[in-house]
Design an enzyme around this catalytic site. Structure first.
Site, PDB file in Angstrom:
ATOM      1  N   HIS A 246       0.818  -1.220   0.000  1.00 27.97           N
ATOM      2  CA  HIS A 246       0.000   0.000   0.000  1.00 27.97           C
ATOM      3  C   HIS A 246       0.857   1.279   0.000  1.00 27.97           C
ATOM      4  CE1 HIS A 246      -3.106  -2.806   0.562  1.00 27.97           C
ATOM      5  NE2 HIS A 246      -3.206  -2.798   1.879  1.00 27.97           N
ATOM      6  N   TYR A 386      -4.584  19.614   2.176  1.00 25.30           N
ATOM      7  CA  TYR A 386      -4.378  20.951   2.711  1.00 25.30           C
ATOM      8  C   TYR A 386      -2.914  21.357   2.663  1.00 25.30           C
ATOM      9  CZ  TYR A 386      -3.727  18.445   7.222  1.00 25.30           C
ATOM     10  OH  TYR A 386      -3.324  17.594   8.210  1.00 25.30           O
TER      11      TYR A 386
HETATM   12  C1  BG6 Z   1      -5.190  -4.599   4.350  1.00 24.67           C
HETATM   13  C2  BG6 Z   1      -4.323  -5.092   5.475  1.00 24.67           C
HETATM   14  O1  BG6 Z   1      -4.548  -4.786   3.125  1.00 24.67           O
HETATM   15  O2  BG6 Z   1      -5.462  -3.219   4.546  1.00 24.67           O
HETATM   16  C3  BG6 Z   1      -4.971  -4.832   6.812  1.00 24.67           C
HETATM   17  O3  BG6 Z   1      -4.098  -6.482   5.304  1.00 24.67           O
HETATM   18  C4  BG6 Z   1      -5.379  -3.382   6.934  1.00 24.67           C
HETATM   19  O4  BG6 Z   1      -4.097  -5.189   7.861  1.00 24.67           O
HETATM   20  C5  BG6 Z   1      -6.164  -2.927   5.726  1.00 24.67           C
HETATM   21  O5  BG6 Z   1      -6.156  -3.245   8.117  1.00 24.67           O
HETATM   22  C6  BG6 Z   1      -6.436  -1.432   5.765  1.00 24.67           C
HETATM   23  O6  BG6 Z   1      -7.312  -1.087   4.742  1.00 24.67           O
HETATM   24  P1  BG6 Z   1      -8.250   0.182   4.866  1.00 24.67           P
HETATM   25  O7  BG6 Z   1      -8.860   0.305   3.528  1.00 24.67           O
HETATM   26  O8  BG6 Z   1      -9.240  -0.140   5.944  1.00 24.67           O
HETATM   27  O9  BG6 Z   1      -7.374   1.319   5.259  1.00 24.67           O
END
Ligand code: BG6
Length: 491
Positions: A246, A386
């Site tokens: 991510h 912001y």
């Molecule tokens: C997932 C992870 O990919 O993303 C989780 O495996 C995490 O641990 C989640 O909680 C967070 O996603 P979001 O969309 O709720 O921020």
């Protein structure tokens, strides 16, 4: 009139992700009129369940995002009528053939396009891909398989996985049977907006370099632990769960060069390039932590290792901070800091861009340590962009203040922001691959983190323990300070 049909099979239909995200996202698409005229949804899982039971299960998590929406109940009923269930093992060709027969009945001779969403653990998904492609792929239209992370644990296992996937499916859209790797952060509204912000405004892109930017921070915080997911999480840890995918994906979009066009391949080419320009993370440049139990207001919050599914004495990090560098002309020497953690004091995902000092600033004498500009892209919650600026406090004297020029989405737009899975499922149906990860990107991402993960695990590095609900290990501040950075969320 549309002569084709789309069948969407959610493999692992009774799992958490399917219930909480996939079915609700499909319903939202249906509600918005975004699904094709002819479509069918199948849930596929091991447990015995009837169509009616699946519908009851699914209906529990469907919401109309804005409660008083028109016809919501009616739409839900119509949607549920198009949901069916097929019990089966994930490695059984026979069961997938049964699914195929069932799908055909619904497809009723139309050109049949099939989407499989694999929401199942990594140890069984290659079997499922094999069975889906050999026994349940479409004979007349396309077959697309969406694969969820984790994509392996390191470079080697990830490469092995891609090789296995490529035995059964192709990656290139020109083929009829393809797989797509999903990273749901790419479907978040503010992440999609990053390119718009950079490339459609004059005032940001010229500043987007080492010349004006001191450091960039990518922050992911959750105010809850791994409750209920310890079994999965302990095998992976926060670096694999959040950073390698991510946060790194957001970093790539943030730091890439201008793509030739908005075409999926052009964007992904730029992302791979910037990832390849990065230095693999060193052990010295990472701090790991794990939450411990903490009592606040009479409530005792558990330690990570209190989870029954986590092995006692586990050293798996639930928090990590890291300093990364991009060795190219644009970013040479600029620290890209990442911080990700569970059981922290708040829930937040954001990018913070700290700009350099104004050279020879005339106002330095009015304030010690005059603040520099900071651009914050708040991915969630309270989506906003912001810019912190210095301004004069109104009045006869000369005092400076720091204020925000703020685009707060909830104030600017009345329409709800769609869930990331809605956008990604729609893109998958429409064959838009911009927001999916190409396997060379995945390789590049793993090469940055695999060596340090090995070092951490081989050396059994003990994480710094932090209380549940705190701001995380102080080590992350020392790490930042080494690069003359202060985490922007402290102020
Ligand atoms: C997932 C992870 O990919 O993303 C989780 O495996 C995490 O641990 C989640 O909680 C967070 O996603 P979001 O969309 O709720 O921020």
């Amino acid at each position: 009139k549309d002569k084709s049909t789309v069948s969407i099979t959610v493999v692992g239909a009774s799992g958490d992700l399917a219930k909480k995200k996939i079915f609700p996202a499909l319903f939202a698409l249906y509600y918005e009129g975004c699904l094709p005229e002819h479509f069918t949804i199948f849930g596929y899982a091991r447990s015995k369940m009837s169509d009616a039971e699946l519908r009851t299960m699914v209906s529990k998590t469907l919401t109309c995002r804005i409660d008083q929406r028109e016809n919501c109940g009616e739409k839900m009923d119509q949607f549920l009528e198009r949901c069916f269930y097929q019990p089966g093992q994930y490695d059984s060709e026979k069961n997938f053939l049964e699914l195929d027969r069932n799908l055909k009945q619904h497809e009723a001779g139309r050109v049949a396009n099939r989407l499989f969403y694999l929401s199942i653990p990594p140890n069984i998904f290659i079997d499922a891909v094999k069975c889906a492609s050999s026994s349940a792929s479409s004979a007349s239209g396309w077959t697309r398989v969406i694969v969820e992370k984790p994509f392996g644990r390191d470079s080697e296992s990830s490469a092995a996985l891609t090789r296995s996937l490529k035995q059964y499916l192709d990656e290139d859209q020109i083929f009829r049977q393809v797989f797509s790797l999903i990273d749901h952060y790419l479907g978040k509204e503010l992440v999609e907006n990053l390119s718009v912000l950079r490339f459609s405004n004059l005032i940001f892109e010229p500043l987007w370099s080492r010349q004006y930017i001191r450091n960039v921070q990518f922050i992911f915080a959750e105010d809850f632990g791994t409750e209920g997911r310890g079994g999965y999480f302990d095998n992976y840890g926060i670096i694999r769960d959040i950073m390698q995918n991510h946060l790194l994906q957001i970093l790539a979009l943030f730091a890439m060069e201008t793509p030739v066009s908005l075409d999926a391949e052009d964007i992904r080419n730029e992302k791979v390039k910037v990832l390849r320009s990065m230095r693999p993370l060193r052990l010295d440049d990472v701090v790991v932590g794990q939450y411990k139990s903490h009592t606040r207001g009479g409530v005792k919050y558990p330690a990570y290792t209190d989870d029954k599914t986590v092995p006692g004495g586990s050293l798996t990090p639930t928090f990590a901070a890291a300093a990364l560098f991009i060795d190219n002309a644009r970013w040479d020497g600029v620290p890209f800091l990442m911080k990700a953690g569970k059981a922290l004091h708040d829930r937040r995902a954001e990018i913070r861009v700290q700009f350099r000092h104004v050279p020879g600033n005339l106002y330095n004498k009015n304030i010690i340590d005059l603040a520099t500009n900071e651009l914050v892209i708040r991915v969630q919650p309270d989506e906003s962009i912001y810019l912190k600026i210095n301004n004069k406090v109104p009045g006869l004297g000369m005092r400076l203040d720091r204020s925000n020029l703020n685009l707060l989405y909830a104030a600017r737009y009345s329409k709800e922001i769609p869930d990331a899975y809605e956008r990604l499922l729609l893109d998958a149906i429409e064959g838009e691959r911009r927001l999916f990860i190409r396997s060379d990107e995945l390789d590049a991402a793993w090469s940055l983190f695999s060596p340090v993960l090995k070092d951490l695990e081989d050396n059994k590095i003990v994480p710094e323990y932090y209380p549940y609900g705190s701001r995380g290990p102080v080590g992350s501040h020392y790490l930042a300070a080494r690069y003359k950075v202060r985490w922007g969320d402290l102020g």
